[in-house]
Design an enzyme around this catalytic site. Structure first.
Site, short mmCIF file in Angstrom:
data_model
loop_
_atom_site.label_atom_id
_atom_site.label_comp_id
_atom_site.label_asym_id
_atom_site.label_seq_id
_atom_site.Cartn_x
_atom_site.Cartn_y
_atom_site.Cartn_z
CG ASP A 136 -2.02 1.04 1.15
OD1 ASP A 136 -2.36 1.46 0.03
OD2 ASP A 136 -2.53 1.45 2.21
CB CYS A 250 -18.75 -9.01 4.48
SG CYS A 250 -18.29 -10.28 3.28
#
Length: 363
Positions: A136, A250
């Site tokens: 990242d 989720c």
């Protein structure tokens, strides 16, 4: 060779390894459309790198494969049903919510060092080779590479999903100039589920696998430097650094895995923080408790800005007890007398403090 890589990776705390080809041309139209719509907000680096993000061999000349790695980050001590604990925290206006991934050590530091060790182990086996590690930290299409290498599939919230580990993990990459055998991609398994889209507090998921960062609470609390848009402040609740709602909702995260390293263990001040306790931190205290943490990068000014919004939302919440309501009001009212801020920094926090105080209601 892949078996050896996987064994070494597990010794270093990774949970899964894959290998992707560097041809990401099919991802380029989607990337350019996302940028053209301005969904990247003030993350200008996204646009400045352009298509280099989708062209690994241009970012690191000579690259022919990308080793992808997954590292789970759920802190030790989180029990099955941890999502309910997080939902309960979000429902308590006096508490502060920091994204789960940010409660321990900065993942950039953890993954980068371990990826380099993995590359060193490979070099010891095959000899010196060209490589570069990323976490990242550069124009890399991490989820695209990870999904193509079989670590999972891109969920409707744009995060990578795994049948083995949900989405509570970090991704890292090693760009290499060695033609390693690629690993097979995994098909998507979201089906008709849209729980993540429904759960997003600010409706930042504007379509399947499409996020408008300008509405995302993670973006607003971390990447965005200026005033938080007025219309979005009430929707932020007590989220002061990041947002996990799409992951909490989720179903695949019932398979979320605990971290294999101690680096992501929760730091004591972030175990179950309350707004008033964090609001009392001066800059020296903030820097001390966030040393080596991803939170430090936003600085004390944005930290205070985010807390002010959460405190305003607490004052607007009918379930906040009277004593806590009065304490929050007093803390906000006393801010100008104790802050050393001047100039633009003072103005930024002061505007959010004033907004927060205006949310006070009598119930």
């Amino acid at each position: 060779m892949l078996d050896a890589l996987r064994e070494w990776a597990r010794e270093l705390g990774f949970s899964q390894i894959g290998v992707a080809d560097v041809d990401l041309s099919s991802a380029e139209p989607g990337l350019m459309d996302w940028l053209a719509r301005g969904f990247h907000g003030e993350m200008h680096y996204m646009a400045s790198h352009g298509l280099k993000r989708a062209r690994p061999a241009e970012l690191v000349p000579g690259t022919v494969r990308v080793i992808t790695a997954r590292m789970d980050y759920l802190p030790a001590g989180l029990t099955p049903g941890w999502q309910r604990i997080e939902w309960d925290r979000l429902a308590d206006p006096a508490r502060a919510t920091v994204s789960v991934y940010a409660r321990g050590r900065d993942y950039h530091k953890v993954l980068r060092a371990r990826l380099q060790k993995l590359a060193d182990r490979l070099a010891a086996l095959i000899g010196p080779f060209g490589h570069r590690v990323f976490t990242d930290s550069a124009p890399v299409l991490e989820v695209e590479l990870a999904s193509r290498s079989g670590l999972g599939w891109r969920g409707k919230h744009t995060l990578l999903l795994s049948r083995e580990a949900g989405s509570t993990f970090f991704l890292g990459e090693i760009y290499v100039d060695v033609a390693l055998p690629v690993t097979e991609p995994e098909s998507a398994h979201c089906g008709s589920c849209s729980a993540c889209i429904t759960a997003c507090p600010t409706q930042a998921i504007v379509g399947e696998r499409r996020v408008d960062a300008r509405r995302c609470i993670s973006y607003l609390t971390i990447e965005h430097a200026g005033p938080i848009p007025l219309a979005l402040r009430p929707l932020m609740g007590n989220r002061i650094y990041g947002c996990d709602d799409c992951q909490l909702a989720c179903p695949w995260n019932k398979f979320a895995q605990p971290a294999r390293v101690v680096d992501f263990d929760v730091r004591a001040p972030l175990a179950n923080p309350d707004l008033l306790g964090l609001w009392a931190w001066d800059e020296a205290t903030f820097l001390r408790w966030t040393e080596g943490s991803p939170i430090r990068r936003i600085g004390h000014v944005r930290w205070q800005r985010n807390l002010a919004v959460a405190m305003g939302n607490a004052l607007a919440a009918p379930q906040l007890p009277v004593a806590q309501r009065e304490a929050v009001q007093a803390a906000l009212a006393g801010w100008s007398g104790r802050t050393p801020l001047t100039g633009d920094d003072h103005a930024l926090v002061a505007e959010h403090v004033q907004w927060a105080m205006a949310q006070a209601q009598t119930f």
